[in-house]
Scaffold this motif. Structure first.
Motif, PDB file in Angstrom:
ATOM      1  N   GLU A   1       0.830  -1.209   0.000  1.00 50.54           N
ATOM      2  CA  GLU A   1       0.000   0.000   0.000  1.00 50.54           C
ATOM      3  C   GLU A   1       0.859   1.252   0.000  1.00 50.54           C
ATOM      4  O   GLU A   1       0.542   2.243  -0.663  1.00 50.54           O
ATOM      5  CB  GLU A   1      -0.926  -0.018   1.223  1.00 50.54           C
ATOM      6  CG  GLU A   1      -2.023   1.019   1.198  1.00 50.54           C
ATOM      7  CD  GLU A   1      -3.039   0.788   0.095  1.00 50.54           C
ATOM      8  OE1 GLU A   1      -3.753   1.736  -0.256  1.00 50.54           O
ATOM      9  OE2 GLU A   1      -3.116  -0.365  -0.412  1.00 50.54           O
ATOM     10  N   ALA A   2       1.968   1.209   0.719  1.00 54.74           N
ATOM     11  CA  ALA A   2       2.873   2.367   0.736  1.00 54.74           C
ATOM     12  C   ALA A   2       3.474   2.597  -0.641  1.00 54.74           C
ATOM     13  O   ALA A   2       3.619   3.740  -1.095  1.00 54.74           O
ATOM     14  CB  ALA A   2       3.974   2.149   1.759  1.00 54.74           C
ATOM     15  N   GLY A   3       3.818   1.517  -1.346  1.00 57.81           N
ATOM     16  CA  GLY A   3       4.368   1.667  -2.686  1.00 57.81           C
ATOM     17  C   GLY A   3       3.382   2.268  -3.663  1.00 57.81           C
ATOM     18  O   GLY A   3       3.764   2.987  -4.583  1.00 57.81           O
ATOM     19  N   LEU A   4       2.062   1.987  -3.463  1.00 56.74           N
ATOM     20  CA  LEU A   4       1.038   2.550  -4.338  1.00 56.74           C
ATOM     21  C   LEU A   4       0.807   4.028  -4.063  1.00 56.74           C
ATOM     22  O   LEU A   4       0.541   4.808  -4.981  1.00 56.74           O
ATOM     23  CB  LEU A   4      -0.275   1.780  -4.172  1.00 56.74           C
ATOM     24  CG  LEU A   4      -0.309   0.343  -4.719  1.00 56.74           C
ATOM     25  CD1 LEU A   4      -1.632  -0.315  -4.350  1.00 56.74           C
ATOM     26  CD2 LEU A   4      -0.125   0.334  -6.228  1.00 56.74           C
ATOM     27  N   ARG A   5       0.872   4.434  -2.803  1.00 59.91           N
ATOM     28  CA  ARG A   5       0.500   5.805  -2.434  1.00 59.91           C
ATOM     29  C   ARG A   5       1.658   6.787  -2.499  1.00 59.91           C
ATOM     30  O   ARG A   5       1.436   7.992  -2.557  1.00 59.91           O
ATOM     31  CB  ARG A   5      -0.079   5.819  -1.009  1.00 59.91           C
ATOM     32  CG  ARG A   5      -1.228   4.853  -0.798  1.00 59.91           C
ATOM     33  CD  ARG A   5      -2.333   5.047  -1.811  1.00 59.91           C
ATOM     34  NE  ARG A   5      -3.298   3.945  -1.791  1.00 59.91           N
ATOM     35  CZ  ARG A   5      -4.181   3.706  -2.733  1.00 59.91           C
ATOM     36  NH1 ARG A   5      -4.233   4.480  -3.794  1.00 59.91           N
ATOM     37  NH2 ARG A   5      -5.013   2.686  -2.639  1.00 59.91           N
TER      38      ARG A   5
ATOM     39  N   ALA B   1       8.009   7.902  -8.602  1.00 62.86           N
ATOM     40  CA  ALA B   1       9.448   7.758  -8.831  1.00 62.86           C
ATOM     41  C   ALA B   1      10.113   6.900  -7.771  1.00 62.86           C
ATOM     42  O   ALA B   1      11.106   6.219  -8.042  1.00 62.86           O
ATOM     43  CB  ALA B   1      10.099   9.134  -8.888  1.00 62.86           C
ATOM     44  N   ILE B   2       9.620   6.918  -6.543  1.00 61.12           N
ATOM     45  CA  ILE B   2      10.271   6.181  -5.462  1.00 61.12           C
ATOM     46  C   ILE B   2       9.385   5.097  -4.882  1.00 61.12           C
ATOM     47  O   ILE B   2       9.826   4.315  -4.050  1.00 61.12           O
ATOM     48  CB  ILE B   2      10.699   7.146  -4.321  1.00 61.12           C
ATOM     49  CG1 ILE B   2       9.451   7.824  -3.717  1.00 61.12           C
ATOM     50  CG2 ILE B   2      11.690   8.165  -4.826  1.00 61.12           C
ATOM     51  CD1 ILE B   2       9.772   8.683  -2.518  1.00 61.12           C
ATOM     52  N   GLY B   3       8.125   5.016  -5.335  1.00 62.25           N
ATOM     53  CA  GLY B   3       7.193   4.051  -4.755  1.00 62.25           C
ATOM     54  C   GLY B   3       7.634   2.616  -4.953  1.00 62.25           C
ATOM     55  O   GLY B   3       7.675   1.823  -4.000  1.00 62.25           O
TER      56      GLY B   3
END
Length: 537
Positions: A380-384, A388-390
């Motif tokens: 979920e953190a990678g989606l939000r 560029a850094i997700g």
């Protein structure tokens, strides 16, 4: 099974609640000054509301007013095809000498002056406001109790691009946009058939969102079309911002983790659904189009299945079903075997697992829950996070946390492998909402495995099968053609047979024009003989 609309009407009668009645409309007045003041009062003194008052005619001066909203119209279109004809064409032509009184001038504007394709006559102030707020230009004429609505919608929008959620290696790269007219055009460009129908409604008391129902008149079941109309007519909400609002309000069953309404960004997927007799719901402001009925098998299919050879598509589809089961059952199976059924493992593997878990302070179920929750948080953190850094954060975070947890003795290395394999399997499922369903059910199966072992997993699978077979999507069994079994429709389920064998449409969805493909089976012997004969000559 009773239709949802019938159930809602019965509940309204039982609660003595009248059905929603349409608002009464205020008719237009002949006084132009009164109409302008009312429009200003209703909309307010917003700077983007443009009201252009003019006087036209050579001899008899007639007042008119043009009203539009800056940012919603094509200003160049308004200037060239509305203002210029009104200010110059009438004065310089013989129309300026015509008596500008009564309905004659009204008809002159309509038939001779306004060079615009979309022109509608309005009779009420509510209709005027609706058209202005939708991006049209409204023309008032002093002394007339009606006005013209001119189609001038031209706001800035995103162009046609490749869908971000349904990428394919082979196939069309076009995707829907947030503009409903663009989306309907993408569908019409692929279906040049007079039986393709579009019905427009507006939903939302305040947003008045444009919604279009698309179907093939000679293929779709009239009962399903009417059911879609009825469910949309029962929606009474102030704002529709995305198709997800409508999806949740028209679905058959709310107490289920499985989606019963299909959504897609791809025009070719919608066209394929329409050709099967399904109904599409296009919502303005979103690139996702809804398709109903939606069956379980539809969420395991990809448009690319029909652009590759049948054997390749079959292999990939079998991999999807395998990944679905792995994503659902691998953690629970690991918990059950290591906790209750160690005798099922080979001795060498059991010794290796026991050595890894020797220093782990948690039982297998707690270990699995910690890792699954951690990975869900990272995903979920990678989606939000910023794009560029997700992806870097999600991958690096999973590696770093997993390695650190193993070295600290909190998690066994085997559990990291199990959770990683489960996560990768969930990405194989084509539709994101079906992947979410497996993520939700996975935790339930883990608890059942920790409580009852493999017996609990079997009970969970039985309950899952019973639940799936009880679901319906707009009256169609969710698990068709598996339950009920329809042998003629099995050629496009677990396996994808060659196109020349897929000659019929789904029988539960479509009862008209069942035969869709009359191409004969390729006769390789005949074609080879012709080639050989040509070589001899």
């Amino acid at each position: 099974m009773k239709k949802l609309t019938d159930w809602v009407r019965e509940s309204q009668k039982q609660q003595n609640k009248p059905e929603v009645q349409p608002d009464k409309k205020t008719p237009l007045q002949r006084d132009l000054a009164f109409s302008i003041q009312k429009i200003k009062k209703d909309i307010g003194q917003s700077p983007d509301v443009i009201i252009r008052e003019m006087v036209i005619g050579k001899e008899t001066k007639t007042k008119i007013a043009v009203i539009y909203i800056d940012g919603l119209v094509d200003k160049q279109f308004v200037h060239e095809f509305i203002l210029t004809p009104l200010l110059y064409s009438i004065r310089e032509s013989c129309l300026g000498d015509v008596s500008l009184t009564g309905e004659s001038f009204y008809e002159i504007l309509k038939d001779y002056s306004l060079t615009i394709g979309e022109l509608t006559t309005l009779e009420s102030y509510e209709d005027v406001l609706n058209r202005v707020l939708s991006g049209d230009t409204v023309l008032f004429l002093d002394g007339e109790a009606s006005s013209f609505s001119l189609g001038t919608r031209g706001w800035e929008g995103r162009g046609v691009e490749e869908p971000s959620t349904e990428q394919v290696i082979r196939g069309p790269k076009e995707g829907f946009t947030e503009t409903i007219r663009t989306n309907t055009g993408l569908i019409r460009r692929r279906i040049r058939d007079k039986n393709l129908m579009f019905e427009y409604v507006q939903i939302g008391r305040r947003s008045k969102t444009d919604v279009s129902i698309a179907y093939m008149k000679d293929l779709a079941d009239e009962k399903i079309i009417q059911e879609v109309r009825d469910r949309l007519s029962l929606i009474d909400i102030d704002t529709i911002l995305e198709g997800g609002y409508i999806e949740e309000l028209i679905q058959d069953e709310t107490m289920t983790p499985f989606p019963t309404v299909y959504n897609t960004e791809r025009p070719d997927v919608v066209v394929g659904g329409l050709m099967e007799g399904r109904v599409a719901i296009i919502v303005d402001g979103t690139p996702f189009v809804l398709l109903v009925p939606a069956l379980f098998i539809h969420f395991m299919q990809s448009s690319e299945d029909y652009y590759q050879r049948a054997d390749i598509s079959t292999l990939i589809r079998l991999l999807r079903f395998t990944a679905f089961l792995m994503s659902l059952l691998v953690p629970s199976a690991y918990i059950a075997v290591t906790t209750y059924h160690q005798e099922m493992l080979p001795t060498a593997l059991l010794v290796s697992l026991s050595a890894q878990r020797e220093g782990v302070p948690f039982p297998a179920v707690v270990e699995a829950l910690i890792m699954e929750l951690t990975f869900e948080i990272l995903r979920e953190a990678g989606l939000r996070m910023p794009r560029a850094i997700g992806s870097a954060i999600s991958i690096v975070g999973a590696l770093v946390i997993g390695q650190a947890a193993v070295e600290a003795g909190l998690i066994s290395a085997t559990m990291v492998i199990v959770v990683s394999l489960t996560a990768i399997s969930s990405f194989v499922i084509p539709k994101f909402n079906m992947s979410i369903s497996t993520r939700i059910l996975r935790f339930g199966f883990m608890i059942l495995a920790a409580t009852f072992g493999l017996f609990g997993i079997i009970l969970g699978l039985l309950g899952l099968v019973f639940h799936l077979t009880s679901l319906r999507s707009f009256g169609i069994p969710y698990m068709a053609p598996f339950a009920p079994i329809i042998t003629s429709d099995l050629k496009d389920t677990l396996v994808r047979t060659p196109l020349w064998k897929m000659n019929t449409r789904p029988r539960l969805i479509n009862q008209k024009d069942i035969i869709k493909n009359k191409t004969p089976e390729p006769d390789t012997k005949t074609s080879t003989s012709h080639l050989n004969q040509g070589d001899k000559n």
